[in-house]
Motif scaffolding. Structure first.
Motif, PDB file in Angstrom:
ATOM      1  N   GLY A 119       0.806  -1.215   0.000  1.00  0.00           N
ATOM      2  CA  GLY A 119       0.000   0.000   0.000  1.00  0.00           C
ATOM      3  C   GLY A 119       0.838   1.262   0.000  1.00  0.00           C
ATOM      4  N   VAL A 120       0.223   2.335   0.477  1.00  0.00           N
ATOM      5  CA  VAL A 120       0.878   3.638   0.504  1.00  0.00           C
ATOM      6  C   VAL A 120       2.162   3.584   1.310  1.00  0.00           C
ATOM      7  N   PHE A 121       2.119   2.884   2.420  1.00  0.00           N
ATOM      8  CA  PHE A 121       3.278   2.782   3.301  1.00  0.00           C
ATOM      9  C   PHE A 121       3.995   1.444   3.128  1.00  0.00           C
ATOM     10  N   GLY A 122       3.840   0.827   1.958  1.00  0.00           N
ATOM     11  CA  GLY A 122       4.358  -0.515   1.745  1.00  0.00           C
ATOM     12  C   GLY A 122       5.833  -0.671   2.017  1.00  0.00           C
ATOM     13  N   ALA A 123       6.667   0.206   1.467  1.00  0.00           N
ATOM     14  CA  ALA A 123       8.116   0.085   1.645  1.00  0.00           C
ATOM     15  C   ALA A 123       8.499   0.246   3.107  1.00  0.00           C
ATOM     16  N   ALA A 124       7.883   1.215   3.787  1.00  0.00           N
ATOM     17  CA  ALA A 124       8.188   1.455   5.201  1.00  0.00           C
ATOM     18  C   ALA A 124       7.741   0.281   6.064  1.00  0.00           C
ATOM     19  N   VAL A 125       6.574  -0.279   5.735  1.00  0.00           N
ATOM     20  CA  VAL A 125       6.059  -1.414   6.499  1.00  0.00           C
ATOM     21  C   VAL A 125       6.961  -2.629   6.334  1.00  0.00           C
ATOM     22  N   GLN A 126       7.376  -2.929   5.117  1.00  0.00           N
ATOM     23  CA  GLN A 126       8.240  -4.075   4.878  1.00  0.00           C
ATOM     24  C   GLN A 126       9.591  -3.911   5.577  1.00  0.00           C
ATOM     25  N   ALA A 127      10.141  -2.690   5.538  1.00  0.00           N
ATOM     26  CA  ALA A 127      11.414  -2.444   6.225  1.00  0.00           C
ATOM     27  C   ALA A 127      11.263  -2.602   7.724  1.00  0.00           C
ATOM     28  N   ALA A 128      10.127  -2.153   8.275  1.00  0.00           N
ATOM     29  CA  ALA A 128       9.887  -2.266   9.718  1.00  0.00           C
ATOM     30  C   ALA A 128       9.810  -3.728  10.142  1.00  0.00           C
ATOM     31  N   TYR A 129       9.147  -4.556   9.354  1.00  0.00           N
ATOM     32  CA  TYR A 129       9.037  -5.979   9.688  1.00  0.00           C
ATOM     33  C   TYR A 129      10.394  -6.669   9.618  1.00  0.00           C
ATOM     34  N   GLN A 130      11.197  -6.290   8.638  1.00  0.00           N
ATOM     35  CA  GLN A 130      12.514  -6.887   8.521  1.00  0.00           C
ATOM     36  C   GLN A 130      13.396  -6.503   9.697  1.00  0.00           C
ATOM     37  N   ASN A 131      13.385  -5.217  10.060  1.00  0.00           N
ATOM     38  CA  ASN A 131      14.261  -4.716  11.124  1.00  0.00           C
ATOM     39  C   ASN A 131      13.772  -5.079  12.514  1.00  0.00           C
ATOM     40  N   GLN A 132      12.445  -5.047  12.698  1.00  0.00           N
ATOM     41  CA  GLN A 132      11.895  -5.174  14.047  1.00  0.00           C
ATOM     42  C   GLN A 132      11.538  -6.609  14.419  1.00  0.00           C
ATOM     43  N   PHE A 133      11.227  -7.435  13.440  1.00  0.00           N
ATOM     44  CA  PHE A 133      10.816  -8.810  13.726  1.00  0.00           C
ATOM     45  C   PHE A 133      11.836  -9.832  13.229  1.00  0.00           C
ATOM     46  N   VAL A 134      12.044  -9.881  11.917  1.00  0.00           N
ATOM     47  CA  VAL A 134      12.870 -10.942  11.326  1.00  0.00           C
ATOM     48  C   VAL A 134      14.312 -10.864  11.809  1.00  0.00           C
TER      49      VAL A 134
ATOM     50  N   GLY B  28      22.915 -21.382  44.648  1.00  0.00           N
ATOM     51  CA  GLY B  28      22.584 -21.551  43.245  1.00  0.00           C
ATOM     52  C   GLY B  28      23.285 -20.506  42.399  1.00  0.00           C
ATOM     53  N   TYR B  29      23.923 -20.958  41.334  1.00  0.00           N
ATOM     54  CA  TYR B  29      24.571 -20.047  40.397  1.00  0.00           C
ATOM     55  C   TYR B  29      23.846 -20.152  39.059  1.00  0.00           C
ATOM     56  N   TYR B  30      23.509 -19.000  38.475  1.00  0.00           N
ATOM     57  CA  TYR B  30      22.744 -18.970  37.243  1.00  0.00           C
ATOM     58  C   TYR B  30      23.413 -18.030  36.247  1.00  0.00           C
ATOM     59  N   PHE B  31      23.467 -18.438  34.999  1.00  0.00           N
ATOM     60  CA  PHE B  31      23.929 -17.524  33.962  1.00  0.00           C
ATOM     61  C   PHE B  31      23.015 -17.649  32.749  1.00  0.00           C
ATOM     62  N   ARG B  32      22.927 -16.548  32.013  1.00  0.00           N
ATOM     63  CA  ARG B  32      22.048 -16.507  30.850  1.00  0.00           C
ATOM     64  C   ARG B  32      22.520 -15.399  29.921  1.00  0.00           C
ATOM     65  N   ALA B  33      22.518 -15.680  28.629  1.00  0.00           N
ATOM     66  CA  ALA B  33      22.921 -14.693  27.636  1.00  0.00           C
ATOM     67  C   ALA B  33      21.864 -13.591  27.539  1.00  0.00           C
ATOM     68  N   PRO B  34      22.195 -12.457  26.923  1.00  0.00           N
ATOM     69  CA  PRO B  34      21.197 -11.385  26.765  1.00  0.00           C
ATOM     70  C   PRO B  34      19.966 -11.883  26.018  1.00  0.00           C
ATOM     71  N   VAL B  35      18.817 -11.235  26.275  1.00  0.00           N
ATOM     72  CA  VAL B  35      17.565 -11.613  25.617  1.00  0.00           C
ATOM     73  C   VAL B  35      16.749 -10.351  25.380  1.00  0.00           C
ATOM     74  N   ARG B  36      15.979 -10.355  24.303  1.00  0.00           N
ATOM     75  CA  ARG B  36      15.230  -9.164  23.890  1.00  0.00           C
ATOM     76  C   ARG B  36      13.738  -9.458  23.848  1.00  0.00           C
ATOM     77  N   VAL B  37      12.918  -8.454  24.183  1.00  0.00           N
ATOM     78  CA  VAL B  37      11.472  -8.549  24.019  1.00  0.00           C
ATOM     79  C   VAL B  37      11.136  -8.373  22.537  1.00  0.00           C
ATOM     80  N   LEU B  38      10.282  -9.219  22.001  1.00  0.00           N
ATOM     81  CA  LEU B  38       9.853  -9.077  20.620  1.00  0.00           C
ATOM     82  C   LEU B  38       8.877  -7.907  20.494  1.00  0.00           C
TER      83      LEU B  38
END
Length: 208
Positions: free
Chosen positions: A83-98, A127-137
């Motif tokens: 649509g009107v914002f097609g390029a921006a929407v596709q770029a957002a999905y690639q950068n923010q999700f995929v 108890g000793y715990y370790f975990r790599a960084p993690v991000r909210v989707l």
């Protein structure tokens, strides 16, 4: 008596039609979002847990380690991808999700827990715990992921036996004893920059 248990797992999990936010469904102002089944996610991993126990199972040592990898692709396109914002929407999905989806799981994590009975009435555990960084989707890319964790918790308990099989347990607990600097898990930088500090308290439990 001494005993040992070992559990291992290798897996590949696939999630079809994952629900993702459908951006700009109005196609005019790009300020109205909806939801749509359009994600295909794959999770691959390995984990193992080893448990040793002795002293009639009153004392034990448990070790765990896990590796996980995740990937995401779009099984269908968002409403306004052309649509009107097609390029921006596709770029957002690639950068923010995929591109960021692999960061939404712990790539490496593990723990080591020991519990030792002392003289029948004391119990010491650590108890000793370790975990790599993690991000909210589904957050903007400027929001930093939760930092890695390397944390030590300790507990010392004393059991006082009373009449009629009753008892009182008094315990001292310390979380993050080594004062490791790690942050919260959230969608806003104002929150993810909050550091988890050392904590300690006493508890008393009456069993009857």
């Amino acid at each position: 008596a001494f005993g040992m248990n070992l559990d291992t797992r290798v897996y590949v999990d696939q999630v079809n039609d994952m629900i993702l936010v459908d951006k700009c469904v109005d196609g005019i102002n790009c300020n109205v979002d909806s939801w749509k089944n359009m994600g295909y996610a794959e999770f691959k991993g390995f984990d193992a847990t080893l448990k040793l126990f002795w002293d009639e199972k009153h004392s034990s040592l448990t070790a765990n380690y896990a590796i996980q990898r995740a990937s995401l692709s779009l099984s269908s396109l968002p409403t306004q991808s052309n649509g009107v914002f097609g390029a921006a929407v596709q770029a957002a999905y690639q950068n923010q999700f995929v591109d960021l989806f692999s960061q939404t799981v712990n790539s490496n994590s593990g723990s080591l827990l020991i519990s030792q009975r002392i003289a029948d009435s004391w119990q010491l555990s650590a108890g000793y715990y370790f975990r790599a960084p993690v991000r909210v989707l589904d957050v903007t890319t400027d929001v930093t992921p939760e930092s890695k964790i390397s944390r030590l918790d300790m507990r010392l308990a004393k059991i006082f036996k009373l009449e009629n099989s009753r008892s009182v347990e008094v315990a001292a607990i310390v979380q993050n004893a080594t004062q490791d600097v790690y942050t919260k898990y959230d969608t806003l930088n104002a929150e993810v920059n909050v550091v988890f500090t050392r904590r300690g308290w006493l508890t008393a439990t009456l069993n009857f």
